[in-house]
Design an enzyme around this catalytic site. Structure first.
Site, PDB file in Angstrom:
ATOM      1  N   ASP A  86       0.874  -1.165   0.000  1.00  0.00           N
ATOM      2  CA  ASP A  86       0.000   0.000   0.000  1.00  0.00           C
ATOM      3  C   ASP A  86       0.916   1.221   0.000  1.00  0.00           C
ATOM      4  O   ASP A  86       1.871   1.274   0.787  1.00  0.00           O
ATOM      5  CB  ASP A  86      -0.849   0.051   1.271  1.00  0.00           C
ATOM      6  CG  ASP A  86      -1.971  -0.974   1.297  1.00  0.00           C
ATOM      7  OD1 ASP A  86      -2.074  -1.784   0.349  1.00  0.00           O
ATOM      8  OD2 ASP A  86      -2.750  -0.964   2.264  1.00  0.00           O
ATOM      9  N   HIS A 142       4.696  -7.588  -0.242  1.00  0.00           N
ATOM     10  CA  HIS A 142       4.243  -8.850  -0.812  1.00  0.00           C
ATOM     11  C   HIS A 142       4.872  -9.051  -2.182  1.00  0.00           C
ATOM     12  O   HIS A 142       5.285  -8.087  -2.833  1.00  0.00           O
ATOM     13  CB  HIS A 142       2.715  -8.837  -0.959  1.00  0.00           C
ATOM     14  CG  HIS A 142       1.970  -8.666   0.334  1.00  0.00           C
ATOM     15  ND1 HIS A 142       1.090  -9.624   0.819  1.00  0.00           N
ATOM     16  CD2 HIS A 142       1.955  -7.643   1.234  1.00  0.00           C
ATOM     17  CE1 HIS A 142       0.575  -9.198   1.975  1.00  0.00           C
ATOM     18  NE2 HIS A 142       1.094  -8.005   2.236  1.00  0.00           N
ATOM     19  N   SER A 226       9.831   3.708   5.160  1.00  0.00           N
ATOM     20  CA  SER A 226       9.925   2.754   4.070  1.00  0.00           C
ATOM     21  C   SER A 226       9.644   3.324   2.694  1.00  0.00           C
ATOM     22  O   SER A 226       8.806   4.193   2.520  1.00  0.00           O
ATOM     23  CB  SER A 226       8.969   1.576   4.284  1.00  0.00           C
ATOM     24  OG  SER A 226       7.708   2.027   4.678  1.00  0.00           O
TER      25      SER A 226
END
Length: 259
Positions: A86, A142, A226
């Site tokens: 996201d 992911h 991040s």
């Protein structure tokens, strides 16, 4: 003011001592009173969190939260690549012939990010995506496509912020920050997933050492700050399907190979 304070807690600062102190507070129960204000300030969707908000005993526990099963839908088509996170798509495009590209008014060399000219050569004339994760985002990453890991390595020892301030003040922060690189072999060529850590702390956690990559599978998370960069090997039939500055969700299609 409140958002600025919270950003310090989850992205840390340019001072190692201050960063260490913030990390200690954020990971302890001392930060528990900050959880609800943090969630409210960033408008976190509590309904999709794995646990009720009172379950989390530190700000760090909330920041690294899992989601309820089924919260994200993954495009399983074999000819698409999906967002690994996201975040906000802060960079996307074709990699220039000289293996450099522009990110937020700074030019970065592919060689520097990947570590060697040989590693970078794989992605010459390919495509790149840069995903910025704000404090409000779900911070697990992911696999964006099915494949197998053909290389996994760490680079960088100096950390600068991955937010706008760091991009202004840091010296090539994407190429000097601690980062973990996972290179995948796929049906359409190689894909590199570059996880860029936060300030002064090697904050990238991997869940598994398996070489099998399943599209949409959670394989790690950031404990502070991040950014994720994807490099995709050149392919004549590949095209990005999202625009710059788009807010994306993990599992959402961001590119496809037209068959």
């Amino acid at each position: 003011m409140k958002k600025t304070l919270f950003k310090y807690f989850v992205e840390l600062t340019g001072n190692p001592v201050a960063s260490s102190l913030l990390k200690s507070v954020t990971t302890s129960r001392l930060s528990q009173p900050l959880i609800q204000p943090f969630s409210s300030t960033y408008r976190i969707n509590e309904a999709e969190m794995e646990h009720p908000i009172h379950h989390y005993n530190s700000l760090q526990a909330l920041f690294t939260r899992q989601l309820k099963e089924g919260s994200r839908q993954v495009d399983v088509a074999s000819n698409t690549i999906v967002s690994p996170v996201d975040g906000v798509l802060s960079g996307v495009g074709k990699i220039n012939a000289d293996q450099a590209f522009l990110i937020k008014n700074h030019q970065y060399r592919l060689n520097d990010i990947m570590g060697t000219e040989k590693k970078a050569a794989t992605y010459k004339d390919g495509y790149y995506y840069i995903f910025y994760l704000s404090p409000s985002h779900y911070h697990h990453f992911h696999y964006p496509i099915d494949g197998k890991i053909v290389g996994r390595y760490a680079l960088g020892g100096v950390s600068y912020p991955v937010n706008n301030l760091g991009l202004r003040l840091g010296q090539s922060p994407f190429s000097t920050n601690h980062r973990l690189i996972s290179e995948m072999s796929t049906a359409f060529g190689n894909v590199a997933i570059v996880k860029v850590g936060a300030l002064n702390v090697n904050s990238i956690q991997l869940n598994s050492s398996s070489k099998e990559c399943i599209k949409g599978q959670d394989f790690g998370y950031f404990s502070f700050g991040s950014t994720v960069i994807l490099f995709i090997e050149n392919h004549p039939n590949f095209t990005p399907t999202v625009s710059l500055d788009t807010e994306v969700r993990m599992g959402q299609t961001v590119g496809e190979w037209i068959q």
